[in-house]
Design a protein around this motif. Structure first.
Motif, PDB file in Angstrom:
ATOM      1  N   LEU A 171      -8.364  -3.320  -2.162  1.00 43.92           N
ATOM      2  CA  LEU A 171      -7.112  -4.011  -1.857  1.00 43.92           C
ATOM      3  C   LEU A 171      -7.185  -4.839  -0.579  1.00 43.92           C
ATOM      4  O   LEU A 171      -6.563  -5.897  -0.472  1.00 43.92           O
ATOM      5  CB  LEU A 171      -5.974  -2.999  -1.718  1.00 43.92           C
ATOM      6  N   LEU A 172      -7.957  -4.355   0.401  1.00 38.30           N
ATOM      7  CA  LEU A 172      -8.023  -5.027   1.694  1.00 38.30           C
ATOM      8  C   LEU A 172      -9.225  -5.952   1.853  1.00 38.30           C
ATOM      9  O   LEU A 172      -9.448  -6.497   2.928  1.00 38.30           O
ATOM     10  CB  LEU A 172      -8.019  -3.979   2.810  1.00 38.30           C
TER      11      LEU A 172
ATOM     12  N   TRP B   8      -8.325   1.309  -1.465  1.00 36.47           N
ATOM     13  CA  TRP B   8      -7.893   0.553  -0.294  1.00 36.47           C
ATOM     14  C   TRP B   8      -8.944  -0.479   0.124  1.00 36.47           C
ATOM     15  O   TRP B   8      -8.593  -1.571   0.583  1.00 36.47           O
ATOM     16  CB  TRP B   8      -7.553   1.477   0.862  1.00 36.47           C
TER      17      TRP B   8
ATOM     18  N   LYS C 229      -5.059 -14.876   4.129  1.00 41.83           N
ATOM     19  CA  LYS C 229      -6.332 -15.292   3.549  1.00 41.83           C
ATOM     20  C   LYS C 229      -7.450 -15.124   4.572  1.00 41.83           C
ATOM     21  O   LYS C 229      -7.306 -15.477   5.733  1.00 41.83           O
ATOM     22  CB  LYS C 229      -6.259 -16.742   3.084  1.00 41.83           C
TER      23      LYS C 229
ATOM     24  N   GLY D   9      -9.012  -9.339  -2.327  1.00 40.69           N
ATOM     25  CA  GLY D   9      -7.956  -8.358  -2.093  1.00 40.69           C
ATOM     26  C   GLY D   9      -6.564  -8.970  -2.076  1.00 40.69           C
ATOM     27  O   GLY D   9      -6.310 -10.012  -2.692  1.00 40.69           O
ATOM     28  N   ILE D  10      -5.680  -8.323  -1.354  1.00 41.64           N
ATOM     29  CA  ILE D  10      -4.278  -8.757  -1.285  1.00 41.64           C
ATOM     30  C   ILE D  10      -4.153 -10.155  -0.676  1.00 41.64           C
ATOM     31  O   ILE D  10      -3.396 -10.977  -1.161  1.00 41.64           O
ATOM     32  CB  ILE D  10      -3.455  -7.752  -0.452  1.00 41.64           C
ATOM     33  N   GLY D  11      -4.895 -10.403   0.396  1.00 39.92           N
ATOM     34  CA  GLY D  11      -4.824 -11.710   1.053  1.00 39.92           C
ATOM     35  C   GLY D  11      -5.202 -12.849   0.134  1.00 39.92           C
ATOM     36  O   GLY D  11      -4.540 -13.887   0.099  1.00 39.92           O
TER      37      GLY D  11
ATOM     38  N   GLY E 131      -5.099 -12.748  -3.161  1.00 42.84           N
ATOM     39  CA  GLY E 131      -4.077 -12.817  -4.205  1.00 42.84           C
ATOM     40  C   GLY E 131      -2.838 -13.560  -3.740  1.00 42.84           C
ATOM     41  O   GLY E 131      -2.262 -14.356  -4.484  1.00 42.84           O
ATOM     42  N   LEU E 132      -2.409 -13.296  -2.502  1.00 41.47           N
ATOM     43  CA  LEU E 132      -1.261 -14.013  -1.954  1.00 41.47           C
ATOM     44  C   LEU E 132      -1.581 -15.488  -1.737  1.00 41.47           C
ATOM     45  O   LEU E 132      -0.721 -16.347  -1.927  1.00 41.47           O
ATOM     46  CB  LEU E 132      -0.806 -13.376  -0.643  1.00 41.47           C
TER      47      LEU E 132
END
Length: 121
Positions: free
Chosen positions: A43-44, A40, A63, A49-51, A53-54
């Motif tokens: 990922l965070l 986690w 972001k 992390g996810i931001g 990647g998006l």
């Protein structure tokens, strides 16, 4: 606990892929807390992390959001991760007694629908 009870109720209604869903719900509980925390955290992460990647896909709304570093977001983030890790255990705990109840008892508990237009109550 309410989420676990609701998840058990939904899982008790599923007929196909029930075992696969049980395993998918229970895996977060079996994974070690250190492994879950590291996953986690990665990922965070605001850097990779996810931001991020998006943002690379053209969706920059997350972001540079520090989920674990921002005092306003940290408590909710940790609560979400803790709930994610434990709710599969609660699903299994609630699902076992739900499946132990005989189907005929469920049918007996259903109230018959009153007849309309025949002088019924």
């Amino acid at each position: 606990m309410a989420m676990g009870l609701f998840g058990a109720f939904l899982l008790s209604r599923v007929k196909r892929f029930q075992m696969l869903l049980r395993v998918a719900y229970f895996i977060p509980y079996v994974v070690a807390t250190v492994v879950s925390g590291s996953t986690w955290e990665s990922l965070l992460s605001p850097d990779h992390g996810i931001g991020q990647g998006l943002a690379n896909l053209g969706l920059p709304f997350l972001k540079d959001v520090a989920f674990l570093g921002d005092p306003d977001l940290a408590l909710g983030t940790v609560a979400f991760i803790n709930t994610w890790q434990w709710w599969g255990f609660l699903v299994v705990i609630f699902l076992a007694p739900m499946q132990a109840v005989n189907r005929s008892q469920y049918e007996a508990a259903r109230m018959p629908r009153p007849l309309r237009g025949r002088g019924g109550l």
